[in-house]
Design a protein around this motif. Structure first.
Motif, PDB file in Angstrom:
ATOM      1  N   LEU A 415      30.720 -22.952   9.520  1.00 33.73           N
ATOM      2  CA  LEU A 415      29.892 -24.041  10.067  1.00 33.73           C
ATOM      3  C   LEU A 415      30.182 -24.259  11.555  1.00 33.73           C
ATOM      4  O   LEU A 415      29.260 -24.404  12.365  1.00 33.73           O
ATOM      5  CB  LEU A 415      30.141 -25.328   9.270  1.00 33.73           C
ATOM      6  CG  LEU A 415      29.389 -26.564   9.778  1.00 33.73           C
ATOM      7  CD1 LEU A 415      27.874 -26.366   9.687  1.00 33.73           C
ATOM      8  CD2 LEU A 415      29.792 -27.815   8.997  1.00 33.73           C
ATOM      9  N   MET A 416      31.469 -24.252  11.920  1.00 36.50           N
ATOM     10  CA  MET A 416      31.819 -24.467  13.333  1.00 36.50           C
ATOM     11  C   MET A 416      31.231 -23.344  14.200  1.00 36.50           C
ATOM     12  O   MET A 416      30.743 -23.595  15.307  1.00 36.50           O
ATOM     13  CB  MET A 416      33.343 -24.531  13.508  1.00 36.50           C
ATOM     14  CG  MET A 416      33.994 -25.750  12.894  1.00 36.50           C
ATOM     15  SD  MET A 416      33.407 -27.315  13.574  1.00 36.50           S
ATOM     16  CE  MET A 416      34.581 -27.586  14.887  1.00 36.50           C
ATOM     17  N   ASN A 417      31.256 -22.125  13.685  1.00 32.53           N
ATOM     18  CA  ASN A 417      30.679 -21.005  14.442  1.00 32.53           C
ATOM     19  C   ASN A 417      29.166 -21.156  14.565  1.00 32.53           C
ATOM     20  O   ASN A 417      28.576 -20.840  15.600  1.00 32.53           O
ATOM     21  CB  ASN A 417      31.026 -19.671  13.771  1.00 32.53           C
ATOM     22  CG  ASN A 417      32.521 -19.382  13.881  1.00 32.53           C
ATOM     23  OD1 ASN A 417      33.186 -19.913  14.774  1.00 32.53           O
ATOM     24  ND2 ASN A 417      33.055 -18.579  12.985  1.00 32.53           N
ATOM     25  N   LEU A 418      28.555 -21.659  13.501  1.00 32.52           N
ATOM     26  CA  LEU A 418      27.102 -21.889  13.538  1.00 32.52           C
ATOM     27  C   LEU A 418      26.757 -22.934  14.608  1.00 32.52           C
ATOM     28  O   LEU A 418      25.816 -22.749  15.398  1.00 32.52           O
ATOM     29  CB  LEU A 418      26.627 -22.375  12.158  1.00 32.52           C
ATOM     30  CG  LEU A 418      25.157 -22.776  12.072  1.00 32.52           C
ATOM     31  CD1 LEU A 418      24.267 -21.530  12.077  1.00 32.52           C
ATOM     32  CD2 LEU A 418      24.889 -23.594  10.800  1.00 32.52           C
ATOM     33  N   TYR A 419      27.522 -24.029  14.638  1.00 30.52           N
ATOM     34  CA  TYR A 419      27.286 -25.054  15.671  1.00 30.52           C
ATOM     35  C   TYR A 419      27.337 -24.411  17.059  1.00 30.52           C
ATOM     36  O   TYR A 419      26.445 -24.591  17.885  1.00 30.52           O
ATOM     37  CB  TYR A 419      28.358 -26.156  15.607  1.00 30.52           C
ATOM     38  CG  TYR A 419      28.270 -27.124  14.446  1.00 30.52           C
ATOM     39  CD1 TYR A 419      27.059 -27.498  13.897  1.00 30.52           C
ATOM     40  CD2 TYR A 419      29.430 -27.693  13.913  1.00 30.52           C
ATOM     41  CE1 TYR A 419      27.002 -28.408  12.837  1.00 30.52           C
ATOM     42  CE2 TYR A 419      29.373 -28.601  12.863  1.00 30.52           C
ATOM     43  CZ  TYR A 419      28.162 -28.953  12.328  1.00 30.52           C
ATOM     44  OH  TYR A 419      28.113 -29.851  11.302  1.00 30.52           O
ATOM     45  N   ASP A 420      28.424 -23.666  17.294  1.00 31.92           N
ATOM     46  CA  ASP A 420      28.634 -23.057  18.619  1.00 31.92           C
ATOM     47  C   ASP A 420      27.468 -22.160  19.020  1.00 31.92           C
ATOM     48  O   ASP A 420      26.913 -22.276  20.116  1.00 31.92           O
ATOM     49  CB  ASP A 420      29.886 -22.180  18.581  1.00 31.92           C
ATOM     50  CG  ASP A 420      31.107 -22.973  18.935  1.00 31.92           C
ATOM     51  OD1 ASP A 420      30.959 -24.174  19.202  1.00 31.92           O
ATOM     52  OD2 ASP A 420      32.208 -22.390  18.942  1.00 31.92           O
ATOM     53  N   ALA A 421      27.117 -21.248  18.088  1.00 34.48           N
ATOM     54  CA  ALA A 421      26.110 -20.234  18.417  1.00 34.48           C
ATOM     55  C   ALA A 421      24.755 -20.890  18.688  1.00 34.48           C
ATOM     56  O   ALA A 421      24.068 -20.569  19.672  1.00 34.48           O
ATOM     57  CB  ALA A 421      26.001 -19.238  17.269  1.00 34.48           C
ATOM     58  N   LYS A 457      16.385 -32.270  17.127  1.00 32.54           N
ATOM     59  CA  LYS A 457      16.115 -32.647  15.728  1.00 32.54           C
ATOM     60  C   LYS A 457      15.931 -31.391  14.864  1.00 32.54           C
ATOM     61  O   LYS A 457      16.378 -31.334  13.716  1.00 32.54           O
ATOM     62  CB  LYS A 457      14.860 -33.530  15.652  1.00 32.54           C
ATOM     63  CG  LYS A 457      15.157 -34.959  16.097  1.00 32.54           C
ATOM     64  CD  LYS A 457      14.295 -36.005  15.452  1.00 32.54           C
ATOM     65  CE  LYS A 457      12.828 -35.750  15.573  1.00 32.54           C
ATOM     66  NZ  LYS A 457      12.022 -36.849  15.059  1.00 32.54           N
ATOM     67  N   ALA A 458      15.271 -30.385  15.450  1.00 31.62           N
ATOM     68  CA  ALA A 458      15.057 -29.133  14.697  1.00 31.62           C
ATOM     69  C   ALA A 458      16.401 -28.453  14.411  1.00 31.62           C
ATOM     70  O   ALA A 458      16.641 -27.927  13.318  1.00 31.62           O
ATOM     71  CB  ALA A 458      14.137 -28.205  15.486  1.00 31.62           C
ATOM     72  N   LEU A 459      17.289 -28.518  15.404  1.00 29.99           N
ATOM     73  CA  LEU A 459      18.621 -27.921  15.233  1.00 29.99           C
ATOM     74  C   LEU A 459      19.371 -28.618  14.092  1.00 29.99           C
ATOM     75  O   LEU A 459      19.949 -27.962  13.208  1.00 29.99           O
ATOM     76  CB  LEU A 459      19.392 -28.098  16.548  1.00 29.99           C
ATOM     77  CG  LEU A 459      20.441 -27.067  16.923  1.00 29.99           C
ATOM     78  CD1 LEU A 459      19.899 -25.667  16.840  1.00 29.99           C
ATOM     79  CD2 LEU A 459      20.945 -27.352  18.348  1.00 29.99           C
ATOM     80  N   LEU A 460      19.318 -29.935  14.114  1.00 28.09           N
ATOM     81  CA  LEU A 460      20.007 -30.735  13.088  1.00 28.09           C
ATOM     82  C   LEU A 460      19.445 -30.409  11.698  1.00 28.09           C
ATOM     83  O   LEU A 460      20.205 -30.256  10.727  1.00 28.09           O
ATOM     84  CB  LEU A 460      19.828 -32.214  13.421  1.00 28.09           C
ATOM     85  CG  LEU A 460      20.700 -33.219  12.690  1.00 28.09           C
ATOM     86  CD1 LEU A 460      22.163 -32.876  12.835  1.00 28.09           C
ATOM     87  CD2 LEU A 460      20.449 -34.628  13.243  1.00 28.09           C
TER      88      LEU A 460
END
Ligand SMILES: Cc1cc2nc3c(=O)[nH]c(=O)nc-3n(C[C@H](O)[C@H](O)[C@H](O)COP(=O)(O)OP(=O)(O)OC[C@H]3O[C@@H](n4cnc5c(N)ncnc54)[C@H](O)[C@@H]3O)c2cc1C
Length: 527
Positions: A415-421, A457-460
């Motif tokens: 999940l943390m890697n997904l946030y970063d990318a 919002k789309a990212l979230l």
């Protein structure tokens, strides 16, 4: 009905149309009851017309749950009395009205000072024993300490220390509530249980609510998404975390725990997120004495540097050298100095092993040191909210775009890697902080215009979908409210949302309470 209880909304009431999510709603009338009986009276009256009712505590919520979608605002801020206390098996329990503010309650408990004029004899007697007992505390500690106890129970709020002590749910012993039709229920922990997924709840007026609990399996991580349900569950747990949609909580009994002999706060700094995550993994292996593990990313620290430099209200923040990349705060609750020093040494080793520099560590051992660190922690979300407010001046539709997602242990690094990318790809301003020990980080987007707002919002929404696939929770502590209602459907699927809506309808057949929370209003009507 006295004229004074329900009155028309006037322009001076505008503040009651919003909460800290920055979303603005609408309503026709408002009331400020002071007693359980007044809430019953108001609800009996509103039930006749099926008027939607939005319950409000302190309106510090971040999911727009207390923002009205039409109808009536039931504001409980004047239900702010401590009603009494009792003790059993050496433990102490305090009963409060829902509008009591956490910060004030904590001060009263610490100073052993209550307004006791209306307390019964048992409470007065218990108070004497309470004064003789060692120091006690109510452990749930949301960063926003002006939250009301009713709001905390309705959202199953948690805070830094929930890593060790759990969320609000585990510290609630009894509840009294008013239903949409004005009838009332009283629930004490350990008294009424579901049989499998069937639950029968008696009202104080003698009728029975027959509840069919939803069939979903809740995520195996921190969770405040939708109704808390499982086979053979204790009935009280269904109302905790129900987001103002099942009943209005009017009396709440909380349980207290001993204050630890010694509390220390250790803040370690790391060059990047991956070292901070490595430190956290090591520290989670420690079995005793760790009460909280909290994260602040480099953007959050930058926001604090800017606030300290530009805003006098934040001048008391500690100086943060630029090389202090990101931070992890670990709180120790120990039985004495020997344990604290041993843990400090272990944490120092963890910091070095993870790639941090133990020399760049803050150690807070006194109350005043810890107050500075609390100010530091609160300043991050507060500054982000201020920034959202500034953008809102130019683009009124902008609301907070903040994640409250949690996942089981094995998915956290993914999940943390997904946030970063994804954040890097979108190039959006952001800041992240929160409960890294519980795999629960609040990633907030800071939109400067409507395009950034839509992309944020789309990212979230994309993250919520991924977290659902990982078996996580779309809201781990703020509640679903209105802003995250679409995510709840992604997490549980349409059939389970239908089961939740059916559960709500057994409590509230006219769909009056918390309209728009958990389900879109249209969905509620259709189901
Ligand atoms: C700077 C900042 C930091 C925050 N940090 C945290 C944190 O660390 N952890 C955390 O969990 N939250 C946090 N929050 C969110 C918020 O403080 C919590 O969700 C809190 O529990 C809301 O309490 P409230 O009294 O403001 O409730 P409100 O916002 O007034 O209401 C929230 C929900 O509870 C319902 N409700 C309120 N009272 C009752 C009642 N008596 N009966 C039935 N339903 C009721 C409302 O209808 C609504 O659905 C933070 C907010 C801010 C602004």
């Amino acid at each position: 009905m006295e004229q004074t209880l329900i009155r028309k909304l006037v322009s001076a009431d505008e503040e009651y149309l919003r909460d800290e999510s920055k979303k603005v709603g609408n309503a026709e009338s408002i009331s400020f009851p002071e007693t359980h009986e007044q809430v019953c009276e108001i609800m009996t009256e509103l039930y006749k017309t099926g008027t939607p009712v939005t319950v409000q505590g302190s309106r510090t919520g971040l999911a727009a749950a207390a923002v009205p979608f039409g109808g009536h605002i039931l504001n409980l801020s004047r239900m702010d009395k401590v009603l009494g206390m009792r003790s059993e098996d050496g433990r102490f329990y305090i009963t409060v009205q829902p509008g009591v503010i956490l910060q004030k309650l904590n001060k009263s408990i610490a100073a052993r000072s209550f307004s006791m004029d209306a307390w019964d004899e048992e409470s007065q007697e218990t108070y004497k024993a309470f004064c003789r007992a060692g120091s006690l505390m109510f452990t749930p500690d949301p960063t926003e300490s002006t939250a009301s106890i009713g709001g905390m129970v309705a959202c199953n709020a948690s805070g830094a220390r929930s890593y060790h002590y759990g969320a609000t749910r585990g510290h609630i012993e009894a509840l009294r509530g008013v239903l949409a039709n004005g009838e009332t229920i009283s629930l004490s922990r350990g008294q009424i249980f579901a049989k499998g997924l069937e639950l029968s709840l008696p009202t104080e007026q003698g009728s029975t609510i027959n509840v069919k609990l939803p069939t979903y399996k809740m995520p195996e991580c921190k969770n405040a998404s939708g109704y808390y349900c499982h086979e053979d569950m204790d009935a009280i747990d269904l109302l905790i975390g129900s987001d103002g949609t099942l009943a209005i909580l009017t009396e709440i009994e909380i349980s207290l725990l001993p204050v630890p002999a010694l509390t220390w706060g250790i803040t370690c700094f790391f060059p990047t997120q991956s070292e901070a995550v490595a430190y956290t993994k090591l520290t989670k292996n420690i079995s005793q004495g760790i009460a909280a593990i909290e994260y602040f990313d480099d953007c959050a620290l930058d926001i604090l540097r800017k606030q300290k430099a530009e805003n006098t209200a934040f001048s008391g923040l500690p100086f943060l050298p630029k090389e202090y990349g990101c931070a992890v705060y670990t709180e120790l609750h120990c039985d004495g100095e020997e344990q604290a020093y041993a843990l400090l040494e272990t944490l120092s080793g963890n910091c070095a092993q993870a790639g941090g520099n133990p020399d760049m560590t803050w150690v807070a051992t006194s109350d005043s040191d810890r107050d500075v660190l609390h100010f530091f922690r609160h300043a991050v979300p507060e500054s982000v909210n201020m920034q959202v407010e500034r953008s809102k001046r130019n683009y009124p539709e902008i609301t907070k775009v903040g994640g409250d997602l949690a996942v089981p242990d094995d998915s956290f690094e993914t999940l943390m890697n997904l946030y970063d990318a994804t954040l890097e790809k979108e190039g959006l301003q952001h800041a992240a902080w929160g409960h890294i020990g519980d795999n629960h980080i609040h990633v907030n987007i800071l939109p400067r215009d409507m395009d950034e707002y839509s992309r944020g919002k789309a990212l979230l929404a994309g993250w919520a979908a991924e977290v659902s696939r990982m078996g996580g929770a779309v809201s781990a502590e703020h509640g679903v409210g209105k802003l995250k209602a679409p995510f709840l459907e992604v997490m549980y699927g349409e059939d389970h949302i239908r089961e939740m809506a059916a559960l709500k309808a057994t409590f509230d057949p006219k769909c009056m309470l918390g309209r728009g929370n958990l389900f879109a209003p249209q969905q509620e009507v259709e189901r």
